[in-house]
Design a protein around this motif. Sequence first.
Motif, short mmCIF file in Angstrom:
data_model
loop_
_atom_site.label_atom_id
_atom_site.label_comp_id
_atom_site.label_asym_id
_atom_site.label_seq_id
_atom_site.Cartn_x
_atom_site.Cartn_y
_atom_site.Cartn_z
N ILE A 76 0.99 -1.30 -0.12
CA ILE A 76 0.03 0.00 -0.19
C ILE A 76 0.83 1.34 -0.09
CG2 ILE A 76 -1.53 1.45 1.40
CD1 ILE A 76 -2.88 -0.89 -0.30
N VAL A 110 0.02 4.42 -2.53
CA VAL A 110 -0.34 6.01 -1.87
C VAL A 110 0.56 6.93 -1.97
CG1 VAL A 110 -0.90 7.11 0.30
CG2 VAL A 110 -1.92 4.80 -0.14
N TYR A 149 -0.30 10.53 -4.33
CA TYR A 149 0.13 11.45 -3.60
C TYR A 149 0.95 12.54 -4.22
CZ TYR A 149 1.26 14.98 -0.12
OH TYR A 149 1.27 16.40 0.53
#
Length: 92
Positions: free
Chosen positions: A44, A48, A52
């Motif tokens: 993950i 992420v 971002y």
Amino acid sequence: MKPGNDRLARRVEQQAKRMQRAERERPTLLAQTVYLGSLGLMFILPVVGGVYLGHWLDEQLAGYSMRWTLSLLFLGLLVGAFNVYWMIKSHE
């Protein structure tokens, strides 16, 4: 004792020791939970991070674009999948 009985006794003793060692070294529920949690984080976090960073880069450019977001999302997926594969292979 006969030679066959002596070999049988040694084999039974070796198997009993092997079973006891396997019972002692069996991973606990907590250890298995920590391992699965680590695998999840290793997958993950790159995803992420990629989303971002891609979103931030898209905001820096003029106009509406999701090019960097999508590109870094897919890159994060690849990196995360490689991380999980590498961790599973090195843990065996």
